[in-house]
Design a protein around this motif. Structure first.
Motif, mmCIF file in Angstrom:
data_model
loop_
_atom_site.group_PDB
_atom_site.id
_atom_site.type_symbol
_atom_site.label_atom_id
_atom_site.label_comp_id
_atom_site.label_asym_id
_atom_site.label_seq_id
_atom_site.Cartn_x
_atom_site.Cartn_y
_atom_site.Cartn_z
ATOM 1 N N GLU A 1 1.742 92.219 38.418
ATOM 2 C CA GLU A 1 2.128 90.858 38.798
ATOM 3 C C GLU A 1 1.665 90.534 40.215
ATOM 4 O O GLU A 1 1.203 89.429 40.492
ATOM 5 N N GLU A 2 1.758 91.503 41.106
ATOM 6 C CA GLU A 2 1.320 91.288 42.489
ATOM 7 C C GLU A 2 -0.194 91.110 42.562
ATOM 8 O O GLU A 2 -0.700 90.227 43.280
ATOM 9 N N ARG A 3 -0.920 91.937 41.804
ATOM 10 C CA ARG A 3 -2.375 91.793 41.792
ATOM 11 C C ARG A 3 -2.794 90.454 41.209
ATOM 12 O O ARG A 3 -3.714 89.803 41.698
ATOM 13 N N ASN A 4 -2.091 90.031 40.160
ATOM 14 C CA ASN A 4 -2.388 88.725 39.564
ATOM 15 C C ASN A 4 -2.099 87.596 40.545
ATOM 16 O O ASN A 4 -2.844 86.614 40.623
ATOM 17 N N ARG A 5 -1.003 87.761 41.293
ATOM 18 C CA ARG A 5 -0.643 86.741 42.285
ATOM 19 C C ARG A 5 -1.706 86.641 43.368
ATOM 20 O O ARG A 5 -2.132 85.540 43.752
ATOM 21 N N LEU A 6 -2.145 87.801 43.863
ATOM 22 C CA LEU A 6 -3.169 87.817 44.900
ATOM 23 C C LEU A 6 -4.497 87.279 44.385
ATOM 24 O O LEU A 6 -5.213 86.560 45.088
#
Length: 218
Positions: free
Chosen positions: A61-66
């Motif tokens: 989720e964090e990678r997708n957000r970034l």
């Protein structure tokens, strides 16, 4: 390994859960320090597995957000650059005469439509146009201003690279438009060989037939 096999003898599924936990661990982008020998029961391994699974989900989720953030920043920068190019192009290229006009496409989609309508390859110039490495403008009849007629490419050095209509027909096939285009070229200080305005025929070769130079009297 021996410890794991002894546990498997007591609690079936320990090895599979353990191996799955390690596989999840190595998929993580940011890996925490974990002692994979610190277990006594299948429940210990299951808790580790489930925690790693949750960590992987959060990591994704964090990678997708970034990634989304970077994409939004890239698109914003891209739009800002394209809008600046459009403003400069309108000022530099657009011209309106009694019968004809030179217009700047409002979007890349218009260039694609131009290529489809005229059956030529201007669609392959989208990225170059978007980045400012070349300039695509349209020659239109005023009474059919939204209908593709001829496509003109001008490079950053103000050189007319090509002028082509349907199926790459040369401007000489429509001599009535030559005077307007020639005057536009001279008024804007562009550079262009005469054959690009006078040749007839189709295709990319220079051709042999030319209309009279009297059309260049503008």
């Amino acid at each position: 390994i021996e410890k794991l096999f002894r546990l498997e003898m007591k609690e079936s599924g320990a090895i599979g859960t353990y191996l799955d936990a390690k596989e999840i661990y190595f998929r993580l982008f940011n890996r925490p320090e974990i002692d994979f020998t610190d277990f006594k029961t299948l429940e210990d391994i299951t808790v580790l597995h489930d925690n790693l699974l949750a960590l992987e989900r959060a990591d994704r989720e964090e990678r997708n957000r970034l990634y989304t953030l970077r994409e939004e920043e890239r698109k914003a920068e891209y739009k800002k650059k394209f809008d600046k190019l459009q403003k400069d192009r309108i000022e530099k290229f657009e011209s309106h005469g009694e019968k004809y006009s030179i217009v700047v496409p409002k979007s890349l989609a218009e260039i694609t439509s131009e290529g489809i309508s005229l059956s030529h390859c201007v669609g392959s110039y989208l990225e170059s146009h978007a980045q400012g490495n070349t300039n695509i403008v349209f020659l239109r009849k005023n009474d059919e201003i939204d209908t593709p007629f001829y496509t003109i490419e001008v490079n950053p050095q103000n050189y007319i690279v090509q002028i082509h209509g349907k199926h790459n027909r040369w401007l000489g096939n429509d001599p009535d438009a030559i005077s307007f285009v020639w005057k536009w070229i001279k008024d804007r200080g562009f550079k262009c060989e005469k054959y690009k305005l006078l040749n007839t025929g189709t295709g990319y070769g220079k051709g042999r037939e030319e209309v009279s130079e009297t059309y260049l009297a503008a």
